[in-house]
Design an enzyme around this catalytic site. Structure first.
Site, PDB file in Angstrom:
ATOM      1  N   PHE A  10      -5.226   1.780   4.545  1.00  0.00           N
ATOM      2  CA  PHE A  10      -5.440   0.339   4.602  1.00  0.00           C
ATOM      3  C   PHE A  10      -6.719   0.001   5.349  1.00  0.00           C
ATOM      4  CE2 PHE A  10      -0.880   0.949   4.298  1.00  0.00           C
ATOM      5  CZ  PHE A  10      -0.469  -0.045   3.420  1.00  0.00           C
ATOM      6  N   ASP A  11      -7.462  -0.945   4.803  1.00  0.00           N
ATOM      7  CA  ASP A  11      -8.457  -1.650   5.583  1.00  0.00           C
ATOM      8  C   ASP A  11      -7.693  -2.507   6.592  1.00  0.00           C
ATOM      9  OD1 ASP A  11     -11.063  -2.823   6.206  1.00  0.00           O
ATOM     10  OD2 ASP A  11     -10.278  -4.606   5.195  1.00  0.00           O
ATOM     11  N   LEU A  12      -8.361  -2.958   7.638  1.00  0.00           N
ATOM     12  CA  LEU A  12      -7.682  -3.772   8.653  1.00  0.00           C
ATOM     13  C   LEU A  12      -7.969  -5.264   8.487  1.00  0.00           C
ATOM     14  CD1 LEU A  12      -5.913  -3.802  11.228  1.00  0.00           C
ATOM     15  CD2 LEU A  12      -8.035  -3.661  12.549  1.00  0.00           C
TER      16      LEU A  12
END
Length: 217
Positions: A10-12
């Site tokens: 995941f990107d944040l």
């Protein structure tokens, strides 16, 4: 029907936690210091996603470091007051963790602010691996951060999916050979992400539960 998905990256920012208002405010405060009233919200939106160095270098190569310092001071000072959660993210990540999926974060942020955001949102207990800007030579969309996360998790690209709100996330996943998913709540708009042809578009983070289940069949 395809490989079994064991790993989710995941990107944040803009994916797991809503930092958009904070990021825009930090860019606005920084740019207004150097260029009063020159940059509108629409001008700033393209700056969300790339590393701060790349963004500020494109604006003024001579002032990159001092602009980053000013941006980070504003960002950290206002972080806890401005960061919010997206509906269903906590519940979905908790469920994926409990189901035994390997989950990691791949971000262009520096580690100290990543940890701050994860703690604030209660997500810090679920992620085995965090690959931040501090950990790589080349940021997304280069595949290096994705490869590093997969290596740390003991996973292959064929069993992974990269989830993000920005074309850098989708391209990093594609470049590394993973499946990709874009989030429809991206501040840049669903149509923007669809141009980069992710394998999936998530209308709700909970859609991932269905996707990884379907990939098993």
């Amino acid at each position: 029907m395809g490989n079994k998905i064991t790993t989710l990256l995941f990107d944040l920012d803009g994916t797991l936690i809503n930092t958009n208002d904070l990021i825009i405010a930090s860019f606005t405060a920084t740019l207004n210091h150097y260029y009063p009233d020159k940059y509108s919200r629409e001008d700033i939106l393209p700056f969300i996603g790339p590393s701060l160095h790349d963004t500020f270098y494109s604006i003024d190569p001579e002032r990159v470091d001092e602009m980053i310092v000013r941006y980070r001071e504003h960002n950290i000072q206002n972080h806890d007051a401005m960061v919010t959660q997206y509906e269903g993210v906590y519940e979905t990540i908790k469920t994926l963790h409990e189901l035994g999926y390997k989950i990691g974060i791949v971000t262009t942020k520096k580690r100290d602010v990543v940890l701050k955001g994860l703690k604030l949102s209660g997500l810090d207990e679920f992620f085995e691996v965090i690959v931040s800007l501090d950990d790589v030579e080349r940021a997304k969309p280069d595949p290096e951060p994705v490869y590093k996360a997969l290596d740390l998790l003991g996973s292959s690209p064929a069993e992974a999916i990269m989830v993000g709100d920005n074309h850098h996330d989708i391209l990093a996943g594609k470049n590394a050979g993973t499946l990709t998913a874009g989030v429809a709540w991206t501040v840049k708009g669903r149509d923007y992400l669809e141009e980069f042809e992710p394998d999936y578009i998530l209308d709700h983070m909970g859609d991932l539960i269905t996707i990884v289940g379907a990939a098993v069949k």
